[in-house]
Design an enzyme around this catalytic site. Sequence first.
Site, PDB file in Angstrom:
ATOM      1  N   HIS A  85       0.809  -1.218   0.000  1.00 24.99           N
ATOM      2  CA  HIS A  85       0.000   0.000   0.000  1.00 24.99           C
ATOM      3  C   HIS A  85       0.839   1.264   0.000  1.00 24.99           C
ATOM      4  CE1 HIS A  85      -3.706  -2.212   1.814  1.00 24.99           C
ATOM      5  NE2 HIS A  85      -3.401  -2.602   0.606  1.00 24.99           N
ATOM      6  N   ILE A  92       0.950   6.976   0.365  1.00 21.44           N
ATOM      7  CA  ILE A  92       0.359   5.847   1.083  1.00 21.44           C
ATOM      8  C   ILE A  92      -1.112   5.731   0.701  1.00 21.44           C
ATOM      9  CG2 ILE A  92      -0.053   4.837   3.359  1.00 21.44           C
ATOM     10  CD1 ILE A  92       2.021   7.053   4.341  1.00 21.44           C
ATOM     11  N   CYS A  93      -1.505   4.508   0.381  1.00 18.65           N
ATOM     12  CA  CYS A  93      -2.909   4.276   0.065  1.00 18.65           C
ATOM     13  C   CYS A  93      -3.564   3.706   1.323  1.00 18.65           C
ATOM     14  CB  CYS A  93      -3.010   3.294  -1.096  1.00 18.65           C
ATOM     15  SG  CYS A  93      -4.672   2.777  -1.468  1.00 18.65           S
ATOM     16  N   ALA A  94      -4.042   4.587   2.187  1.00 22.23           N
ATOM     17  CA  ALA A  94      -4.673   4.135   3.427  1.00 22.23           C
ATOM     18  C   ALA A  94      -5.945   4.928   3.639  1.00 22.23           C
ATOM     19  CB  ALA A  94      -3.731   4.334   4.612  1.00 22.23           C
ATOM     20  N   PHE A 146      -7.521   7.598  -4.137  1.00 26.72           N
ATOM     21  CA  PHE A 146      -7.132   6.194  -4.041  1.00 26.72           C
ATOM     22  C   PHE A 146      -8.372   5.313  -4.009  1.00 26.72           C
ATOM     23  CE2 PHE A 146      -3.362   8.161  -2.050  1.00 26.72           C
ATOM     24  CZ  PHE A 146      -2.393   7.579  -2.840  1.00 26.72           C
TER      25      PHE A 146
END
Lengths: 153, 497
Positions: A85, A92-94, A146
């Site tokens: 991620h 950051i893909c959160a 995202f």
Amino acid sequence: MAAIASRRLAKELKEIHTQGCPVGIQLLSADNFEEWHLSLEVMGESQYQGEVFALKFRFESQYPISAPAVQFIVNERYTSPVHPHVYSNGHICASILGNEWSPVLSVIGVCVTLQSMLASCKKKERPPDNDRYVRHAPDNPKQTRFHYHDDTV
Amino acid sequence: MAELQVPTIDDLRVKLCYICREEEQYDRPETQVNKSAWVHPCNCTLVAHESCLLEWIKTAQQNPSRAENALKCPQCGAEYEMESDNPPTLRLMNFVNRLLTIGGRVVLAVNLSTLVVAFGTGVYIVSTAYGLHAMQEFLGKEMYDTLLTDDPNNWPFHAWFNLPLIPISLVLSRTSLPETGFSTLLPLFVAWPVTKPVEPKGPTSFLQLAGNRLSDYFPFVPEKEGLFSWPPGPLMCTILYISVRTAYRKYWNQFAHWVLDHRPTVAPDGRRRRRFLWDLDEDGAGPLRIRIAANVLGERRQERQEGQGERQRQQAGQQQQQQAEGQEQGGHDEDANADDNEPTARYTGSSLGRLIGGALMIPKISSYMGSLLYQLSQHSTILRRFLGIRPPLSVGLRLYENVTPAFAKLTPAQQVAAYSRAVLRVFLYGTKQWSEMDPVWFRNTIGLGLFVVAKDCVELFYAWLSKKELESRHVKTRPFRGIDARGLDLIPPRVAI
């Protein structure tokens, strides 16, 4: 910078100074209420043993109503962790940094969440669309929309 | 009794807003600077300033991806309950607003469809105009004025479908799907020959059409020439045209393959394979050259493969088995090189333009070829008879000449016979107008056919020349002039013994 944002950040900073950071997290710099740097280390056994990363927080005037822009610092000293991620440019893909952000989270809260995200990683690999994303990524990860795949990793 | 009272927000000693992190202590009034009210909206211990929470909810609701979580506690997930003054006026206005939103969508949809319809209409009008022009070119002025005229009021109803179909069919007929292209033209060929000609004096009512005037154009009575006159009628011609065309295509392909010396590629399931390639910035050789190059190269490879097969055969000594294997290998090779050998429809910018332009030129070309034939026929009686050229009718149509006045007095059996003969005649020669007027369309068709043959010949010749050139290609080798011979690793010169 709106008064609420700076007051809240001042409070958070005071808490960090008085109570200290959780294990593995250190404040690198917090000279203003616009950009903070923190270092992050995964404690115990994990894929990232012995690696130290740095996080960059950028706050808008709407903080904490709007989420901070958080990314791993990539420079001659730090790299971005190899994680499904996390893109190689540090983005950051959160979901907690996007549509699941809530004011109950704080700078330290985000750090702890990211720390556990790294700690639970089973296999070190880049996101499948890493190259394409990095080529076109905006400077601020908050401008990226995202698609959060799975929260298990 | 023990639980005298459930504690509320006001009973907390320390209140910490989870949004702005401001603190308020019960026993320290100096912390109570913020006048905002406090709320405890959920089931957990989080509390907040009402102003902060409202701000958060408002912001979150504005973002569609966050809206569903806007009214939820981030910690315990409990739904916040909102209370607000919602007077009937506001509710009404909200309702109106929603209606307007829906209305906006409807307006958008209507606008879009109008656009589509307008565009479609434009295409339709242009196609119809072109179809009209094509008909004029193809039928000749005289017949055009009888069957169609420039006035749309006179057109038979099927003209409205058939005319705009003409350009589309022409373009389609030039693609690699000739079958489709032709089938769209078919209704035209079927409908027109049996259509009543245009009444020059204003539109005809349906009653008249169905009534006595039927005999005006429907040939109840055989012509004086008998059942077999020349040229055949349009229906007959259509059938002839289809069969001649199919046969021509088949044999021409064989001929072309023989000339260019390669086998047509047939997919294992027997269908012809086609590839479509869009390449709008073409460069270098045209598609034809490339196709031929591919064929030549494919053949060279195949030859090599066969040669290998032969060597294997000699080694093994089991001739027959190996031969079969060799053939199989050849087949595989062809498969592997499918990219090269497959008939490729390669569309480039200019080839697309050529395709469409060429297709739309067909009526003009056929008209031109027709008049060329007409010119030639002035010098040849046989040609004149073959083309069925007649002097133009200057006094109009001889409509009533052949109508038998006694038709009504015939017995039913005779009437049926007369009808059948008439139907047969229409099938063979078309209605009276078609058989009586100068058959410009016939010589145009023949002319077009000749043109196609000529064009195919030129193309094939071009392909053949290109192939010859490709086959003769070699890279020229040069001596090492200007290079010091000592620096080269040369075979030692043979010393004479």
